[in-house]
Design a protein around this motif. Structure first.
Motif, short mmCIF file in Angstrom:
data_model
loop_
_atom_site.label_atom_id
_atom_site.label_comp_id
_atom_site.label_asym_id
_atom_site.label_seq_id
_atom_site.Cartn_x
_atom_site.Cartn_y
_atom_site.Cartn_z
N ILE A 97 0.54 -1.77 0.02
CA ILE A 97 0.10 0.26 0.10
C ILE A 97 0.92 1.19 0.00
N ASN A 157 -7.47 7.02 -1.58
CA ASN A 157 -7.88 7.08 0.17
C ASN A 157 -9.59 6.67 0.47
N TRP A 159 -11.53 4.49 -1.33
CA TRP A 159 -11.61 3.04 -1.96
C TRP A 159 -10.66 2.73 -0.77
N LEU A 160 -9.37 2.93 0.20
CA LEU A 160 -8.83 2.21 0.95
C LEU A 160 -9.82 2.27 2.37
N THR A 163 -12.42 -0.07 2.22
CA THR A 163 -12.31 -1.42 2.61
C THR A 163 -11.45 -1.93 3.02
N LEU A 164 -9.95 -1.81 2.83
CA LEU A 164 -9.07 -1.87 3.66
C LEU A 164 -9.14 -1.44 5.33
#
Length: 223
Positions: A97, A157, A159-160, A163-164
């Motif tokens: 990442i 960011n 998207w992160l 999700t993660l």
């Protein structure tokens, strides 16, 4: 006689292109190797923004942009790729990442001047680096690059955090600038803008001062 002169000119041009390509690759490899050294020694100790884990100043991306200013677009792009690979063993973030975010962030600053310089033809006998070093041109492309970087980083960011990092969204704040009450998505949006503007200024200003201030571009005259 005219044919022989033409052939000699073609050979000289070919040699010049080969020499330029060699310098571009060598420059990328050299600065990529320097990225590896910096990553090994500085990544574990460099100050990071509390709660975000992002370096306050990034010497690695500064090296990448310095390579671009000295050796040109091809070398700069290749150096970014080499440097990203070099970061993987040393970056403390979630695997892949951190280095990938750094890659996209730095590419945003490099892609803009490459595109704009291609759209505007350089005068005969004048190199692109001489055109780019003009302060007004550098500031304009730098500002556009920062805007592109913010857009790209905002998308990544979001998207992160969807999700993660979804479990950390509620705990994300702007405490690092004294605003702990701003949290969640508000903190993400504002934080991405502030952090990327701050880091971009270091990335753009320091390489400019080093390369053009010390006239390294005139020493190599590659692009």
């Amino acid at each position: 006689m005219e044919r022989e002169l033409h052939e000699e000119k073609e050979i000289a041009t070919s040699m010049s292109k080969r020499t330029r390509l060699t310098l571009e690759v060598t420059g990328a490899a050299l600065f990529g190797a320097m990225s590896l050294v910096l990553s090994a020694f500085l990544t574990p100790i460099i100050p990071r923004i509390p709660g975000w884990g992002i370096a306050i100043i990034d010497p690695v991306s500064i090296l990448w942009i310095t390579c671009f200013l000295i050796f040109g677009p091809k070398s700069g792009l290749l150096c970014c790729l080499i440097g990203t690979l070099a970061l993987f063993p040393f970056d403390p973030s979630v695997p892949a990442i951190g280095p990938l975010m750094k890659l996209f962030a730095t590419l945003s600053l490099i892609i803009v001047p490459i595109i704009l310089l291609r759209l505007h033809k350089t005068e005969p006998g004048r190199r692109n680096s001489q055109k780019y070093k003009k302060l007004t041109t550098y500031i304009l492309t730098g500002l556009l690059g920062i805007v592109l970087r913010i857009i790209v980083m905002m998308i990544l960011n979001v998207w992160l955090f969807l999700t993660l990092f979804s479990d950390y969204l509620a705990f994300t704040t702007l405490e690092f600038i004294g605003l702990p009450s701003i949290s969640a998505w508000n903190a993400v949006v504002i934080g991405v803008i502030i952090i990327n503007v701050e880091i971009s200024l270091w990335d753009l200003i320091l390489p400019y001062l080093v390369v053009f201030g010390l006239k390294l571009d005139q020493k190599y005259e590659i692009w």
